[in-house]
Design a protein around this motif. Sequence first.
Motif, mmCIF file in Angstrom:
data_model
loop_
_atom_site.group_PDB
_atom_site.id
_atom_site.type_symbol
_atom_site.label_atom_id
_atom_site.label_comp_id
_atom_site.label_asym_id
_atom_site.label_seq_id
_atom_site.Cartn_x
_atom_site.Cartn_y
_atom_site.Cartn_z
ATOM 1 N N THR A 180 -6.061 3.597 8.214
ATOM 2 C CA THR A 180 -5.487 4.381 7.115
ATOM 3 C C THR A 180 -5.208 3.469 5.924
ATOM 4 O OG1 THR A 180 -4.341 5.521 8.905
ATOM 5 C CG2 THR A 180 -3.834 6.229 6.655
ATOM 6 N N LEU A 184 0.827 -1.209 0.000
ATOM 7 C CA LEU A 184 0.000 0.000 0.000
ATOM 8 C C LEU A 184 0.861 1.258 0.000
ATOM 9 C CD1 LEU A 184 -2.750 -1.104 2.546
ATOM 10 C CD2 LEU A 184 -2.933 -1.031 0.063
ATOM 11 N N GLY A 185 2.161 1.098 -0.311
ATOM 12 C CA GLY A 185 3.017 2.282 -0.365
ATOM 13 C C GLY A 185 4.162 2.182 0.615
ATOM 14 N N PRO A 186 5.082 3.159 0.578
ATOM 15 C CA PRO A 186 6.328 3.046 1.332
ATOM 16 C C PRO A 186 6.215 3.307 2.831
ATOM 17 C CG PRO A 186 6.312 5.068 0.064
ATOM 18 C CD PRO A 186 5.055 4.336 -0.286
ATOM 19 N N THR A 187 5.149 3.977 3.294
ATOM 20 C CA THR A 187 5.080 4.256 4.731
ATOM 21 C C THR A 187 4.221 3.209 5.437
ATOM 22 O OG1 THR A 187 3.170 5.735 4.527
ATOM 23 C CG2 THR A 187 5.351 6.751 4.385
ATOM 24 N N ARG A 188 4.472 3.025 6.729
ATOM 25 C CA ARG A 188 3.720 2.051 7.511
ATOM 26 C C ARG A 188 2.423 2.701 7.972
ATOM 27 N NH1 ARG A 188 6.187 -0.449 13.026
ATOM 28 N NH2 ARG A 188 5.182 1.403 13.848
ATOM 29 N N LEU A 189 1.296 2.161 7.538
ATOM 30 C CA LEU A 189 -0.004 2.780 7.821
ATOM 31 C C LEU A 189 -0.731 2.032 8.932
ATOM 32 C CD1 LEU A 189 -1.202 3.250 4.122
ATOM 33 C CD2 LEU A 189 -0.057 4.942 5.554
ATOM 34 N N ARG A 190 -1.464 2.783 9.763
ATOM 35 C CA ARG A 190 -2.387 2.157 10.702
ATOM 36 C C ARG A 190 -3.451 1.391 9.917
ATOM 37 N NH1 ARG A 190 -3.015 4.477 15.924
ATOM 38 N NH2 ARG A 190 -1.595 6.232 16.250
ATOM 39 N N ALA A 226 -6.606 3.992 2.205
ATOM 40 C CA ALA A 226 -5.626 4.126 1.121
ATOM 41 C C ALA A 226 -5.848 3.018 0.086
ATOM 42 C CB ALA A 226 -4.206 4.080 1.690
#
Lengths: 236, 236
Positions: free
Chosen positions: B220, B211-217, B224
């Motif tokens: 989120t 879901l992308g490069p950052t770690r999401l809760r 996303a």
Amino acid sequence: MHLFYQPNKNLYELDEEETRHSSKVLRLNSGDIIHVTDGKGLLQKCVLNMHKNKAGYEVIGSEMIPRRSFAVHIAIAPTRKAERNEWMVEKMTEIGVERIDFLITEHTNPETLNRVVNLNRLNRIAAAAMKQSQQFYLPEITVNNKYDSFIRSRQEDVKLIAYVPDQNTVEHVFSKVRKDSSTSLLIGPEGDFSEKEIAFAMENGFSTVSLGPTRLRTETAAIAGCHAINLAQILN
Amino acid sequence: MHLFYQPNKNLYELDEEETRHSSKVLRLNSGDIIHVTDGKGLLQKCVLNMHKNKAGYEVIGSEMIPRRSFAVHIAIAPTRKAERNEWMVEKMTEIGVERIDFLITEHTNPETLNRVVNLNRLNRIAAAAMKQSQQFYLPEITVNNKYDSFIRSRQEDVKLIAYVPDQNTVEHVFSKVRKDSSTSLLIGPEGDFSEKEIAFAMENGFSTVSLGPTRLRTETAAIAGCHAINLAQILN
């Protein structure tokens, strides 16, 4: 990685809240390894030193994490509920954002803005989201920006304003992003921007963009716009 | 458009909450035009008839709004805070979602699930978001799905599970979506899916996606993921 935030790189101790978190929630002790960022790209590997409820640390390794090759700047007329502004900041920070600016527009009540946008709280929320998502740059947040002077001072490579007079004539924000550039996206208030404000932005180099076929609340529009710009950068 | 929700198309009156909203907030009166949807695609144009604090209406026009050419199904292990589950439902509904299923996974406490996922509340929130975003289909929401039987029964064209063992080896969800297809996306709990759960999903036709490069809760990640699938359908 147990990541903590200490904006002052010469202090070598965690603040009260992070001290409590390190001992009560994470149950860390002296000798445990933690990581500390200053929110400006510095990532330090440290050994924790608990002393009388103060969490100090000794730095044993340090690196500068480079900024991303692009920048996402979102400017929003705040919603009328503080919690919606706060979650918008939290979610954009998790997804990735360099600047968040709250705007006073024709359809924004300045008194409302002071009641629903508390810069200290927003900075704390952004710092928590930065750590939680394992990032090392804190987004810059500003409030109380007057619309005209804010628009005039924008220096981003790509300047966009979300506005949908007729969906079929406006391109999606995703298609307007240029690889490795800075993008500014303006999101209007609940009553939308005025015609005059749209015209003023366009005179100052902004293009109108769509955020998709459904009508989104202000805070959802901000997240969706921020996410679309990130995706366009990551996927292209 | 003043859009109201009445799931029973033979009732011809608004419920108590919408009656109050129509008179107290929107200040509508007998003779005013409203629109009513049943959340199953029916859009009726109606004349309001206020009578002793009951808001009845007469239908003067009616059309069926077709479903979208694609479907977005999101299955999530709930977060531990009720409000985060609720806003996740609100935001996904605004952006566009056909089904939301809450899962019991190895790292989900079933008691927590009952405390943090209230189906009646979630349906009310989804209905409000559907109206607010001017859509005419209410997402179907289910709770208490056992992981294994849920995974086995999935019939979507494209089946995806968000999981990032090593970001560089997993494609972004955006790239996996097929035009005009149904997509199922699974989002794990805070402790993530277990290795066994990932393996079971893959045996049953699911592919892992990023879901992308950052770690999401969790919440989120759900927004996303839902937004990325919608974007892939709209832009391709």
